[in-house]
Design an enzyme around this catalytic site. Structure first.
Site: not given
Ligand SMILES: [Zn+2]
Length: 228
Positions: A100-101, A104, A108
């Site tokens: 999940h991280e 991100h 980006h």
């Molecule tokens: Zn998140």
């Protein structure tokens, strides 16, 4: 006194209950899938590394940070931070959160519009919530002062609400990118998918609860301004 307005309580209760329910659900899902080992034997850090490298993000480091569920991607540092449990864990929960991280970081890289917008409004959101706290505190002491500044308070609080509104699709999108990469790269097996989804969906629910709380608080402020 402002804090003991029964109407405030009425507006606060739904968000509060939803928040508690979301935390309990996340806690249960995380605990359960932190005990389920992944077939691949990979740690969260290794899974994140694989997803990032496959996307050409070899320059994004994966670091360990203290705390429980303190995992996050820092866009300013262009670095991924995983809590010790998820960094070292070879479990469905650890790999799910790590992915999940990484999602991100992929947002980006792709200059995903909502991610960029959310990042852009961070400073104004920080300022607004500080200023709102100031007005709220002043209003706690001098009730009439709060009535005077209520429109400013509403405007300030609306910024926080907008931030939480934008956060929601960004979080859901990060999870869907995470799942897509986990399955595409074969980092989790077919029967491990449901566990990953359960952990990530439960985490997303906490953001839904935060938004509901904010919207209700905003509605309360609007009701107050009409009363005045
Ligand atoms: Zn998140």
């Amino acid at each position: 006194m402002f804090f003991f307005d029964p109407l405030w309580l009425l507006f606060a209760i739904p968000g509060l209950l939803l928040g508690i329910w979301a935390q309990v659900k996340l806690s249960h899902a995380y605990r359960k899938y932190s005990r389920v080992p992944v077939e691949s034997g990979m740690t969260g850090a290794e899974a994140a590394r694989e997803i990032l490298d496959q996307a050409g993000l070899n320059n994004v480091p994966v670091a360990e940070i203290p705390g429980r569920l303190s995992d996050h991607y820092d866009p300013a540092k262009r670095a991924l931070f995983l809590s010790s449990d998820n960094y070292h864990g070879r479990t469905v929960a650890a790999v799910g959160v790590a992915a999940h991280e990484s999602g991100h970081a992929l947002q980006h890289q792709a200059a995903y519009a909502l991610f960029n917008f959310r990042m852009a409004i961070v400073p104004i959101t920080q300022f607004s919530s500080m200023a709102y706290a100031g007005i709220f505190f002043a209003g706690f002491i001098f009730r009439t002062l709060f009535a005077k500044f209520i429109l400013i308070a509403i405007a300030l609080f609306a910024v926080t609400t907008l931030f939480q509104l934008v956060t929601l699709p960004v979080e859901f999108d990060a999870s869907s990118r995470a799942k897509a990469q986990l399955f595409r790269l074969g980092l989790v097996r077919e029967d491990e998918r449901a566990g990953v989804s359960k952990v990530l969906d439960a985490a997303a629910l906490t953001y839904v609860a935060a938004l509901v709380s904010s919207v209700m608080q905003l509605l309360y402020l609007l009701t107050m301004s009409r009363r005045n």
